[in-house]
Design a protein around this motif. Structure first.
Motif, PDB file in Angstrom:
ATOM      1  N   PRO A 158      33.866  39.759  30.789  1.00  0.00           N
ATOM      2  CA  PRO A 158      32.917  40.849  30.486  1.00  0.00           C
ATOM      3  C   PRO A 158      32.767  41.669  32.015  1.00  0.00           C
ATOM      4  N   ILE A 159      32.875  40.892  33.069  1.00  0.00           N
ATOM      5  CA  ILE A 159      32.859  41.844  34.105  1.00  0.00           C
ATOM      6  C   ILE A 159      33.788  42.760  34.310  1.00  0.00           C
ATOM      7  N   ILE A 160      35.141  42.346  34.192  1.00  0.00           N
ATOM      8  CA  ILE A 160      36.175  42.905  33.992  1.00  0.00           C
ATOM      9  C   ILE A 160      36.126  44.455  33.049  1.00  0.00           C
ATOM     10  N   VAL A 161      35.776  43.883  31.941  1.00  0.00           N
ATOM     11  CA  VAL A 161      35.569  45.033  30.920  1.00  0.00           C
ATOM     12  C   VAL A 161      34.579  46.295  31.232  1.00  0.00           C
ATOM     13  N   HIS A 216      38.067  50.591  40.037  1.00  0.00           N
ATOM     14  CA  HIS A 216      37.394  50.493  41.573  1.00  0.00           C
ATOM     15  C   HIS A 216      36.454  51.454  41.794  1.00  0.00           C
ATOM     16  N   GLU A 217      35.381  51.301  42.429  1.00  0.00           N
ATOM     17  CA  GLU A 217      34.407  52.285  42.865  1.00  0.00           C
ATOM     18  C   GLU A 217      33.854  51.917  44.216  1.00  0.00           C
ATOM     19  N   ARG A 218      33.896  52.774  45.193  1.00  0.00           N
ATOM     20  CA  ARG A 218      33.409  52.628  46.470  1.00  0.00           C
ATOM     21  C   ARG A 218      31.873  52.713  46.504  1.00  0.00           C
ATOM     22  N   LEU A 223      44.216  40.449  35.646  1.00  0.00           N
ATOM     23  CA  LEU A 223      44.487  41.863  35.949  1.00  0.00           C
ATOM     24  C   LEU A 223      46.011  42.031  36.169  1.00  0.00           C
ATOM     25  N   ASP A 224      46.635  41.050  36.093  1.00  0.00           N
ATOM     26  CA  ASP A 224      48.408  40.967  35.930  1.00  0.00           C
ATOM     27  C   ASP A 224      48.861  42.295  36.493  1.00  0.00           C
ATOM     28  N   MET A 262      43.188  48.043  40.158  1.00  0.00           N
ATOM     29  CA  MET A 262      41.946  48.470  39.267  1.00  0.00           C
ATOM     30  C   MET A 262      40.755  48.044  39.749  1.00  0.00           C
ATOM     31  N   LEU A 263      40.716  46.566  39.930  1.00  0.00           N
ATOM     32  CA  LEU A 263      39.337  46.257  40.661  1.00  0.00           C
ATOM     33  C   LEU A 263      39.653  45.593  41.876  1.00  0.00           C
TER      34      LEU A 263
END
Length: 156
Positions: free
Chosen positions: A14-17, A22-24, A50-51, A56-57
């Protein structure tokens, strides 16, 4: 699939979705773990999910080796022991005002190990109006008043 992997995926997916990319500006998810080893294990699962799309994050496991060199504005997911993170908060080296997810992994161990004051400091610092507080544990028999305080605390 092991129980540990399923539990880790239960909060990571749920966190990844939700975070997506990425955001500063500082961490948007904080995962508190009782040990560095558990934080590293969670990071391995995160990287598997994330493979190869690690850009991405961005995540970091807070340790004494990287405290001084980490640019927390570049971190999306911060994994830490509560004591170490409370120290950074006291020194005003990290801002948790953008945190949308606060996860206590192996919460029973965190409470057994006496991290209640440190967890309180992190909860207070994660003051985004829409922060989601989650705890994961196999057992929580003797800490229900502490858990109630964590789960029921409201951001005003």
């Amino acid at each position: 699939m092991s129980g540990i992997l399923r539990q880790t995926l239960a909060f990571l997916l749920p966190i990844i979705v939700s975070l997506q990319r990425h955001e500063r500006g500082g961490p948007r998810a904080v995962l508190l773990c009782p040990t560095r080893e558990l934080a590293l294990q969670t990071t391995r699962v995160l990287r598997l999910v994330l493979d190869g799309r690690n850009k991405m994050l961005r995540s970091v496991v807070l340790s004494k080796d990287n405290i001084g060199s980490t640019d927390f504005d570049e971190v999306d997911i911060l994994l830490s022991n509560p004591l170490r993170l409370k120290g950074l908060l006291a020194e005003k080296k990290v801002d948790l005002g953008k945190v949308r997810f606060l996860v206590l992994d192996e919460a029973d161990k965190l409470f057994e190990m006496g991290f209640v004051d440190q967890i309180d400091a992190v909860v207070e610092a994660c003051n985004h109006p829409q922060v989601q507080r989650c705890l994961f544990s196999a057992t929580l028999p003797e800490v229900s008043p502490v858990v109630e305080g964590f789960v029921l605390c409201l951001t005003v």
